[in-house]
Scaffold this active site. Structure first.
Site, PDB file in Angstrom:
ATOM      1  N   ASN A   1       0.833  -1.204   0.000  1.00 23.68           N
ATOM      2  CA  ASN A   1       0.000   0.000   0.000  1.00 23.68           C
ATOM      3  C   ASN A   1       0.869   1.255   0.000  1.00 23.68           C
ATOM      4  OD1 ASN A   1      -2.110  -1.784   0.159  1.00 23.68           O
ATOM      5  ND2 ASN A   1      -2.430  -1.514   2.360  1.00 23.68           N
ATOM      6  N   VAL A   2       0.352   2.294  -0.606  1.00 25.50           N
ATOM      7  CA  VAL A   2       1.109   3.558  -0.684  1.00 25.50           C
ATOM      8  C   VAL A   2       0.522   4.598   0.273  1.00 25.50           C
ATOM      9  CG1 VAL A   2       1.952   3.114  -3.014  1.00 25.50           C
ATOM     10  CG2 VAL A   2      -0.251   4.275  -2.724  1.00 25.50           C
ATOM     11  N   ASP A   3      -0.517   4.192   1.027  1.00 23.05           N
ATOM     12  CA  ASP A   3      -1.081   5.126   2.012  1.00 23.05           C
ATOM     13  C   ASP A   3      -0.216   5.120   3.271  1.00 23.05           C
ATOM     14  OD1 ASP A   3      -3.339   2.489   2.440  1.00 23.05           O
ATOM     15  OD2 ASP A   3      -2.123   3.206   4.108  1.00 23.05           O
ATOM     16  N   HIS A  51       6.078  -0.593  -2.594  1.00 19.98           N
ATOM     17  CA  HIS A  51       5.560   0.050  -3.816  1.00 19.98           C
ATOM     18  C   HIS A  51       5.595   1.572  -3.703  1.00 19.98           C
ATOM     19  CE1 HIS A  51       3.144  -3.738  -5.168  1.00 19.98           C
ATOM     20  NE2 HIS A  51       4.443  -3.896  -5.280  1.00 19.98           N
ATOM     21  N   CYS A  93      17.040  13.318 -11.361  1.00 15.97           N
ATOM     22  CA  CYS A  93      18.251  13.129 -10.530  1.00 15.97           C
ATOM     23  C   CYS A  93      18.030  12.153  -9.387  1.00 15.97           C
ATOM     24  CB  CYS A  93      18.710  14.483  -9.972  1.00 15.97           C
ATOM     25  SG  CYS A  93      17.685  15.118  -8.628  1.00 15.97           S
ATOM     26  N   CYS A 108      12.366  20.317  -9.369  1.00 18.77           N
ATOM     27  CA  CYS A 108      12.957  19.457  -8.333  1.00 18.77           C
ATOM     28  C   CYS A 108      13.778  20.347  -7.394  1.00 18.77           C
ATOM     29  CB  CYS A 108      13.874  18.440  -9.013  1.00 18.77           C
ATOM     30  SG  CYS A 108      15.060  17.651  -7.913  1.00 18.77           S
ATOM     31  N   ASN A 124      -7.959 -12.643   4.908  1.00 21.83           N
ATOM     32  CA  ASN A 124      -8.527 -11.965   3.750  1.00 21.83           C
ATOM     33  C   ASN A 124     -10.047 -12.045   3.817  1.00 21.83           C
ATOM     34  OD1 ASN A 124      -9.122 -11.169   0.999  1.00 21.83           O
ATOM     35  ND2 ASN A 124      -7.010 -11.664   0.488  1.00 21.83           N
TER      36      ASN A 124
HETATM   37  N1  APR Z   1     -10.753  -7.035   4.627  1.00 21.63           N
HETATM   38  C1  APR Z   1      -9.821  -7.918   4.195  1.00 21.63           C
HETATM   39  N2  APR Z   1      -9.519  -8.107   2.881  1.00 21.63           N
HETATM   40  C2  APR Z   1     -10.188  -7.355   1.986  1.00 21.63           C
HETATM   41  C3  APR Z   1     -11.182  -6.415   2.359  1.00 21.63           C
HETATM   42  C4  APR Z   1     -11.456  -6.273   3.735  1.00 21.63           C
HETATM   43  N3  APR Z   1     -12.375  -5.415   4.195  1.00 21.63           N
HETATM   44  N4  APR Z   1     -11.677  -5.848   1.216  1.00 21.63           N
HETATM   45  C5  APR Z   1     -11.013  -6.407   0.180  1.00 21.63           C
HETATM   46  N5  APR Z   1     -10.133  -7.321   0.636  1.00 21.63           N
HETATM   47  C6  APR Z   1      -9.184  -8.135  -0.132  1.00 21.63           C
HETATM   48  C7  APR Z   1      -9.752  -8.698  -1.416  1.00 21.63           C
HETATM   49  O1  APR Z   1     -10.381  -9.959  -1.149  1.00 21.63           O
HETATM   50  C8  APR Z   1      -8.470  -8.868  -2.254  1.00 21.63           C
HETATM   51  O2  APR Z   1      -7.866 -10.140  -1.990  1.00 21.63           O
HETATM   52  O3  APR Z   1      -8.129  -7.275  -0.532  1.00 21.63           O
HETATM   53  C9  APR Z   1      -7.563  -7.757  -1.744  1.00 21.63           C
HETATM   54  C10 APR Z   1      -7.435  -6.594  -2.715  1.00 21.63           C
HETATM   55  O4  APR Z   1      -6.756  -7.072  -3.853  1.00 21.63           O
HETATM   56  P1  APR Z   1      -6.174  -6.024  -4.897  1.00 21.63           P
HETATM   57  O5  APR Z   1      -7.225  -5.021  -5.210  1.00 21.63           O
HETATM   58  O6  APR Z   1      -5.562  -6.819  -6.007  1.00 21.63           O
HETATM   59  O7  APR Z   1      -5.038  -5.260  -4.088  1.00 21.63           O
HETATM   60  P2  APR Z   1      -3.544  -5.734  -3.801  1.00 21.63           P
HETATM   61  O8  APR Z   1      -3.472  -7.215  -3.638  1.00 21.63           O
HETATM   62  O9  APR Z   1      -3.036  -4.892  -2.706  1.00 21.63           O
HETATM   63  O10 APR Z   1      -2.794  -5.317  -5.177  1.00 21.63           O
HETATM   64  C11 APR Z   1      -1.375  -5.497  -5.187  1.00 21.63           C
HETATM   65  O11 APR Z   1      -1.275  -4.419  -7.361  1.00 21.63           O
HETATM   66  O12 APR Z   1      -2.011  -2.737  -8.699  1.00 21.63           O
HETATM   67  C12 APR Z   1      -0.961  -3.151  -7.924  1.00 21.63           C
HETATM   68  O13 APR Z   1       0.578  -1.743  -6.875  1.00 21.63           O
HETATM   69  C13 APR Z   1      -0.752  -2.181  -6.801  1.00 21.63           C
HETATM   70  O14 APR Z   1      -0.052  -2.647  -4.556  1.00 21.63           O
HETATM   71  C14 APR Z   1      -0.991  -3.013  -5.555  1.00 21.63           C
HETATM   72  C15 APR Z   1      -0.744  -4.424  -6.036  1.00 21.63           C
HETATM   73 ZN    ZN Z   2      16.155  16.469  -9.589  1.00 21.39          ZN
END
Ligand code: APR
Ligand code: ZN
Length: 234
Positions: free
Chosen positions: A89-91, A106, A117, A133, A198
């Site tokens: 995550n980027v947050d 990421h 640079c 920059c 998940n």
């Molecule tokens: N609680 C737990 N899991 C959840 C919830 C929740 N409330 N809501 C969604 N999910 C799960 C989904 O089931 C899924 O497996 O989060 C996952 C989200 O998957 P993605 O959208 O593919 O996100 P991510 O796996 O972080 O993507 C990886 O892909 O696009 C690139 O750089 C981007 O970092 C990102 C990377």
């Molecule tokens: Zn620079």
């Protein structure tokens, strides 16, 4: 405490209101990732890329950490030398929940990078493609985000942690993007126990010894409580 490597994905921040990528109406269903998450897309149209990340940065600033972020920060505070928090995550919600030294493989919305640079600095809330920059003064500012086709950050540190881990836990990630999706196999090969937390089974679910399904804001605090009570959380 056992050495635990925790990999988080967009599902960790979903209940804080930040969109995931591949769920129903996820970010990649509304934007073409080739336009906003590749170096080629940035070269074609930097203003569109800045617009995309300025909107995500605003959403992030308006969001708050949820109980899952707070639970991971609590776990890390209890055993900072045993817990390695890796995130896709980027947050900055883990940091705002009190976590430290989060491994942002990421990149981060809160950081800016000079495409010329390589200078990095704290990003303003709204980034402007023509902004010079601070180091070389050239207008080559980009978000400090790892795009598709670029190599993730901190891979040496992550791979070292995976080799040393007693346990590897993936939280809220679909297992679609490598190298992160392969971490479970690296950890298992080194003898670590593996657990997936998940909302639903991920693409790599079959590679985990154990799995718990549910919203992160419920199952992550429950798992952290078990680990802190010495039940190893397996
Ligand atoms: N609680 C737990 N899991 C959840 C919830 C929740 N409330 N809501 C969604 N999910 C799960 C989904 O089931 C899924 O497996 O989060 C996952 C989200 O998957 P993605 O959208 O593919 O996100 P991510 O796996 O972080 O993507 C990886 O892909 O696009 C690139 O750089 C981007 O970092 C990102 C990377
Ligand atoms: Zn620079």
């Amino acid at each position: 405490m056992e050495r635990i490597v925790i990999l988080t994905g967009a599902g960790l921040s979903a209940e804080s209101g930040l969109g995931t990528f591949r769920d129903k109406d996820g970010l990649w269903t509304r934007y073409d990732l080739n336009d906003v998450a590749t170096p080629e897309g940035f070269a074609r149209n930097p203003a569109l890329v800045h617009e995309f990340y300025n909107a995500r940065r605003a959403n992030c600033l308006a969001a708050s950490p949820n109980p899952a972020h707070h639970a991971l920060a609590r776990l890390q505070r209890a055993a900072p030398d045993s817990v390695c928090l890796v995130t896709q995550n980027v947050d900055d919600l883990l940091e705002r929940a009190g976590a430290a030294d989060v491994v942002h493989m990421h990149g981060q919305l809160t950081r800016a990078l000079c495409a010329d640079c390589g200078h990095r600095w704290d990003a303003p809330q709204v980034m402007d493609p023509s902004a010079p920059c601070p180091a070389c003064a050239r207008p080559a500012t980009r978000p400090d985000i790892v795009w598709f086709g670029e190599y993730p950050y901190y891979m040496d540190r992550i791979e070292h942690a995976l080799i040393q881990a007693d346990m590897f836990v993936a939280i809220g990630t679909s297992g679609n993007v490598y190298p992160a999706a392969g971490f479970v196999q690296q950890a298992a090969a080194a003898g670590a126990a593996t657990l997936e937390l998940n909302l639903e089974a991920s693409t790599t679910a079959g590679l985990f010894e154990d799995r718990r399904l549910g919203p992160a804001s419920q199952i992550v605090p429950a798992w952290v409580d078990e680990v802190l009570a010495g039940k190893h959380g397996r």
